[in-house]
Design a protein around this motif. Structure first.
Motif, PDB file in Angstrom:
ATOM      1  N   ALA A  48      -5.678   1.764 -11.319  1.00 34.57           N
ATOM      2  CA  ALA A  48      -5.952   2.128  -9.926  1.00 34.57           C
ATOM      3  C   ALA A  48      -5.784   0.926  -9.003  1.00 34.57           C
ATOM      4  CB  ALA A  48      -7.361   2.700  -9.808  1.00 34.57           C
ATOM      5  N   GLU A  49      -6.214  -0.254  -9.463  1.00 28.33           N
ATOM      6  CA  GLU A  49      -6.081  -1.458  -8.650  1.00 28.33           C
ATOM      7  C   GLU A  49      -4.613  -1.775  -8.364  1.00 28.33           C
ATOM      8  OE1 GLU A  49      -7.224  -6.242  -8.895  1.00 28.33           O
ATOM      9  OE2 GLU A  49      -7.892  -4.836 -10.464  1.00 28.33           O
TER      10      GLU A  49
ATOM     11  N   GLU B  37       0.005  -2.708  -5.069  1.00 29.22           N
ATOM     12  CA  GLU B  37       1.464  -2.657  -4.961  1.00 29.22           C
ATOM     13  C   GLU B  37       1.947  -1.471  -4.138  1.00 29.22           C
ATOM     14  OE1 GLU B  37       3.262  -2.915  -8.807  1.00 29.22           O
ATOM     15  OE2 GLU B  37       2.009  -4.605  -9.439  1.00 29.22           O
ATOM     16  N   LYS B  38       0.981  -0.732  -3.562  1.00 27.75           N
ATOM     17  CA  LYS B  38       1.312   0.436  -2.738  1.00 27.75           C
ATOM     18  C   LYS B  38       2.291   1.374  -3.473  1.00 27.75           C
ATOM     19  CE  LYS B  38       0.603  -2.072   1.577  1.00 27.75           C
ATOM     20  NZ  LYS B  38       1.189  -2.506   2.873  1.00 27.75           N
ATOM     21  N   VAL B  39       1.907   1.689  -4.695  1.00 25.43           N
ATOM     22  CA  VAL B  39       2.733   2.582  -5.521  1.00 25.43           C
ATOM     23  C   VAL B  39       2.797   3.963  -4.868  1.00 25.43           C
ATOM     24  CG1 VAL B  39       2.961   3.717  -7.775  1.00 25.43           C
ATOM     25  CG2 VAL B  39       2.162   1.338  -7.632  1.00 25.43           C
ATOM     26  N   ASP B  40       4.010   4.437  -4.601  1.00 27.86           N
ATOM     27  CA  ASP B  40       4.205   5.726  -3.913  1.00 27.86           C
ATOM     28  C   ASP B  40       5.430   6.422  -4.509  1.00 27.86           C
ATOM     29  OD1 ASP B  40       4.028   7.841  -2.180  1.00 27.86           O
ATOM     30  OD2 ASP B  40       5.030   6.786  -0.525  1.00 27.86           O
TER      31      ASP B  40
END
Length: 441
Positions: free
Chosen positions: A413-414, A419-422
């Motif tokens: 989750a961190e 890293e703004k995973v999208d």
């Protein structure tokens, strides 16, 4: 030596796709090399004894339509003489077709006697007769099995029966059949729980019956090792028919059962196309799952009529279905002790002796076309290439760390926040893949 049943029909040969001979192979050339192996060794065809030589052509609404010289006459009983006549025709047919294997239940090959001991002696006697026939023809035994479902004693199951004496009778029957299978060089032994299930929960203790079934299978496995039988023990899944619900419902159910009783490394599955469909699956699904779970063993090659909704046991005639099935077989590394058994029967209006031959010729050609198409897809990476590409992200270091347990839920989750995973959805390209399959078949 000709029995006269098939007249003057000569052994069936490969004549190529342009042949108009109804009793010739157009696509099955046993010596054709596919992926470095002879086609015969890939497919390992077997003819079943029960539907081919025992089934009288009846259905739920009508009786016998077939007339065979080994069937008992009205008012007379079955005899060993008739059993040997049946064996003569069976091995003539195996030789005419050029199949390497056959399969049987005990009840198919010998008449039932008044006592278990006499039935066992009759099975041993016909096994002696088979041994000579096998030496003469070179035909081998793919697997043997016991019929634990037809006799009225098994109306409430065999291993799962509420009467322990029925359990004992079934165990003795399996022992006798395993002894014969080993003696004849059988490469597998199959257990099909035809009535191992229930018709109503009002009189059924499921937990008790599963434990009985687990104990029965453990006894079989122990005996296999005690006598030095090197073949594979196979369970054949089926969801229903003749019971309302059977405990060997599908591959996933069988695997769960094996894991519960510690037998997942001892037993594999014999998967039938028609049974897969009855369970609401495709044939290739069951094959792929068995491979993924490490329990793939062998196949029964017979289809259902999709309109009928029950187990019609018809010969295969759909090349695209066969291509997808054998694609999974090849992915599993192909057959080891298993093979392609035709657990299929003629339609009750197909009365002529050569109908038996033509049905197998068509089925073998269909399977050969399917396997060759599957092999080309594998060699060209037609499906495996796109599959590898679809899952390529899992090869990254971070993905492997998540999969191997090196990342906690908090750490994952961190990273997503940091890293703004999208992720963006990507096409599964199903239609393109279906088009690829159609180019090969």
């Amino acid at each position: 030596m000709s029995t006269g049943f098939f007249g003057d029909i000569k052994p069936i040969r490969f004549e190529g796709p342009d042949s108009d001979n109804p009793l010739a192979y157009r696509h099955y050339d046993p010596d054709e090399m596919v992926m470095g192996k002879r086609l015969e060794d890939h497919l390992r065809f077997a003819v079943c004894y029960w539907h081919s030589f025992t089934w009288p052509g009846g259905d739920p609404f009508g009786g016998q339509t077939f007339e065979r010289p080994w069937f008992p006459k009205a008012g007379s009983g079955d005899t060993m003489e008739l059993a040997k006549r049946k064996a003569d025709v069976a091995f003539e047919m195996f030789s005419l077709l050029g199949v390497p294997f056959f399969t049987f239940h005990d009840a198919d090959v010998r008449p039932e006697a008044d006592t278990f001991a006499e039935s066992r002696k009759r099975l041993d006697e016909i096994a002696d007769y088979f041994q000579k026939k096998m030496e003469e023809t070179g035909v081998r035994l793919l697997w043997g099995t016991a019929n634990l479902f037809s006799h009225r004693r098994y109306m409430a199951g065999a291993a799962t029966n509420p009467d322990p004496d029925v359990f004992a009778h079934a165990a003795a029957t399996v022992k006798a059949c395993m002894d014969v299978t080993k003696r004849l060089g059988g490469e597998n032994y199959v257990l099909w729980g035809g009535r191992e299930g229930y018709e109503t929960l009002l009189n059924t203790d499921i937990g008790r019956e599963l434990d009985q079934m687990g104990r029965f299978l453990s006894l079989v496995v122990d005996y296999k090792h005690r006598i030095g039988f090197k073949g594979t023990i196979l369970i054949e899944p089926k969801p229903q028919e003749p019971t309302k619900h059977q405990y060997d419902y599908d591959v996933a159910t069988v695997y769960g059962f094996l894991r519960r009783y510690g037998l997942e490394n001892e037993v594999k599955v014999n998967i039938e196309q028609g049974h897969a469909v009855l369970a609401g699956h495709s044939f290739e699904h069951e094959l792929a799952l068995a491979n993924a779970l490490g329990i793939f063993g062998s196949i029964d090659m017979n289809r259902n009529d999709y309109q009928s909704g029950w187990d019609t046991d018809q010969f295969p005639n759909n090349v695209p279905e066969m291509a997808l099935a054998y694609y999974q077989v090849l992915l599993a590394g192909g057959f080891s002790t298993g093979g392609t058994n035709f657990d299929a029967k003629l339609r009750r209006q197909s009365l002529d002796p050569d109908d038996l031959l033509a049905a197998h010729v068509g089925g073998m050609d269909c399977c050969a076309r399917g396997l060759k198409a599957a092999a080309r897809m594998l060699e060209d990476k037609a499906l495996s290439g796109p599959l590898e590409e679809r899952y390529a992200g899992w090869n990254s270091r971070e993905a492997q760390a998540m999969l191997s347990g090196k990342r906690s839920l908090e750490e994952i989750a961190e990273r997503v926040e940091k890293e703004k995973v999208d992720p963006r959805p990507r096409s599964g390209r199903q239609e393109k893949l279906e088009n690829i399959v159609n180019r090969y078949v």
